[in-house]
Design a protein around this motif. Structure first.
Motif, PDB file in Angstrom:
ATOM      1  N   HIS A 137       0.821  -1.265   0.056  1.00  0.00           N
ATOM      2  CA  HIS A 137       0.059   0.124  -0.021  1.00  0.00           C
ATOM      3  C   HIS A 137       0.842   1.283  -0.100  1.00  0.00           C
ATOM      4  CE1 HIS A 137      -3.668  -2.117   0.525  1.00  0.00           C
ATOM      5  NE2 HIS A 137      -3.212  -2.860   1.405  1.00  0.00           N
ATOM      6  N   MET A 138       2.237   1.233  -0.170  1.00  0.00           N
ATOM      7  CA  MET A 138       3.055   2.510  -0.294  1.00  0.00           C
ATOM      8  C   MET A 138       2.513   3.181  -1.329  1.00  0.00           C
ATOM      9  SD  MET A 138       7.135   2.750   0.230  1.00  0.00           S
ATOM     10  CE  MET A 138       7.586   1.770  -1.395  1.00  0.00           C
ATOM     11  N   PRO A 139       2.681   4.620  -1.175  1.00  0.00           N
ATOM     12  CA  PRO A 139       2.271   5.387  -2.372  1.00  0.00           C
ATOM     13  C   PRO A 139       3.472   5.281  -3.233  1.00  0.00           C
ATOM     14  CG  PRO A 139       1.820   6.533  -0.258  1.00  0.00           C
ATOM     15  CD  PRO A 139       2.466   5.346   0.120  1.00  0.00           C
ATOM     16  N   GLU A 140       2.896   5.600  -4.483  1.00  0.00           N
ATOM     17  CA  GLU A 140       3.722   5.565  -5.693  1.00  0.00           C
ATOM     18  C   GLU A 140       4.979   6.565  -5.830  1.00  0.00           C
ATOM     19  OE1 GLU A 140       4.110   3.192  -8.140  1.00  0.00           O
ATOM     20  OE2 GLU A 140       2.242   2.234  -6.973  1.00  0.00           O
ATOM     21  N   ASN A 141       4.846   7.488  -5.092  1.00  0.00           N
ATOM     22  CA  ASN A 141       6.162   8.343  -5.309  1.00  0.00           C
ATOM     23  C   ASN A 141       7.188   8.043  -4.160  1.00  0.00           C
ATOM     24  OD1 ASN A 141       3.991   8.992  -2.784  1.00  0.00           O
ATOM     25  ND2 ASN A 141       5.044  11.057  -2.486  1.00  0.00           N
ATOM     26  N   PHE A 142       6.865   7.360  -3.150  1.00  0.00           N
ATOM     27  CA  PHE A 142       7.746   6.645  -2.311  1.00  0.00           C
ATOM     28  C   PHE A 142       8.354   5.399  -2.873  1.00  0.00           C
ATOM     29  CE2 PHE A 142       5.252   8.443   1.421  1.00  0.00           C
ATOM     30  CZ  PHE A 142       5.578   9.513   1.256  1.00  0.00           C
ATOM     31  N   ARG A 143       7.444   4.734  -3.617  1.00  0.00           N
ATOM     32  CA  ARG A 143       8.171   3.510  -4.270  1.00  0.00           C
ATOM     33  C   ARG A 143       9.027   4.062  -5.420  1.00  0.00           C
ATOM     34  NH1 ARG A 143       5.799  -1.202  -4.123  1.00  0.00           N
ATOM     35  NH2 ARG A 143       3.594  -0.019  -3.524  1.00  0.00           N
ATOM     36  N   ALA A 144       8.781   5.159  -6.105  1.00  0.00           N
ATOM     37  CA  ALA A 144       9.609   5.653  -7.157  1.00  0.00           C
ATOM     38  C   ALA A 144      11.108   6.063  -6.435  1.00  0.00           C
ATOM     39  CB  ALA A 144       9.182   6.830  -7.877  1.00  0.00           C
ATOM     40  N   LEU A 145      11.090   6.446  -5.260  1.00  0.00           N
ATOM     41  CA  LEU A 145      12.122   6.893  -4.547  1.00  0.00           C
ATOM     42  C   LEU A 145      13.351   5.630  -4.412  1.00  0.00           C
ATOM     43  CD1 LEU A 145      10.970   9.645  -2.071  1.00  0.00           C
ATOM     44  CD2 LEU A 145      12.353   9.950  -4.033  1.00  0.00           C
ATOM     45  N   ILE A 146      12.502   4.581  -3.860  1.00  0.00           N
ATOM     46  CA  ILE A 146      13.328   3.365  -3.639  1.00  0.00           C
ATOM     47  C   ILE A 146      13.720   2.782  -4.949  1.00  0.00           C
ATOM     48  CG2 ILE A 146      13.274   0.925  -2.833  1.00  0.00           C
ATOM     49  CD1 ILE A 146      11.358   1.852  -0.769  1.00  0.00           C
TER      50      ILE A 146
END
Length: 241
Positions: free
Chosen positions: A103-112
């Motif tokens: 459920h992590m937001p996509e903007n945080f996923r993109a950072l990883i």
């Protein structure tokens, strides 16, 4: 400086050198941002990120400021930029609960995704996230043997040589100028090393706690405390009980 404030004022600590140590005769650097770097292997270790902790509490009706994931990833990006490691190992409790990565937001996923580009990434499973991660780069494992060391989330009972672990969020207390100061720390007796929690909203467990009993040769145990301006290395016998 608490871990959450660190993300807002990271430039100073990011320029401060770490403390050299060794684990089972393998060279390592304790970084003031809370990561461990093994220069010979090009390996960066972090532990207990507890990403999406605020979201996990919100799902249970306890509203916390929703800044923890971005703050933790900001600090992580700074330490990755500093060392440019070949391999990143995150030692479990990467997310605060089983569904955090889903459920992590996509903007945080993109950072990883951006941080992992061009390097290997291993997510060690923890007690908070035993099922691994979802839709993120890297591989999951219960433990890893690499570069002569064993990387796992929970330390094994008794004295262990060559183990780097997390889970217990070690911290230590020293007395300075009539007041006590408590800080997260790296804890090592030269044989094993316990990592401080990297997540900005994670607490700490004192080295004198019952959970730490039997894990270290206390005569050789040193706490490398994460200070406001540098790492402070203090022998166990000189810590405040």
């Amino acid at each position: 400086m608490n871990r959450l404030a660190l993300a807002r004022d990271i430039s100073g600590l990011a320029a401060i050198p770490g403390i050299e140590t060794s684990v089972s005769d393998i060279a390592a650097v304790c970084d003031p941002l809370g990561a461990l770097y093994l220069p010979d292997a090009g390996l960066l270790v972090v532990s207990d990120l507890h990403l999406e902790k605020g979201a996990a509490f919100a799902r249970r009706g306890m509203m916390l400021p929703p800044y923890d994931t971005l703050a933790t990833l900001t600090v992580l990006a700074a330490v990755i930029s500093r060392y440019d490691p070949k391999l990143v190992v995150s030692l479990g409790d990467n997310f605060h609960d089983r569904i955090g990565s889903k459920h992590m937001p996509e903007n945080f996923r993109a950072l990883i995704v951006a941080m992992a580009r061009g390097r290997e990434w291993i997510w060690i499973n923890g007690n908070h996230d035993p099922d691994g991660i979802v839709d993120l780069p890297g591989a999951c494992a219960d433990e890893m043997h690499y570069a002569g060391l064993t990387f796992r989330h929970e330390p094994k009972n008794g004295l262990q040589s060559g183990e780097i672990a997390g889970h217990l969020h070690p911290s230590a207390t020293v007395r300075r100028r009539e007041k006590s100061v408590r800080r997260p720390c790296f804890a090592t007796d030269g044989a094993r090393l316990l990592m401080p929690a990297f997540g900005v909203m994670s607490g700490g467990l004192d080295l004198g706690h019952q959970a730490m009993k039997g894990l270290f040769d206390k005569a050789s145990l040193v706490a490398h405390l994460l200070g406001r301006d540098r790492i402070y290395s203090v022998r166990y016998g000189n810590l405040r009980g």
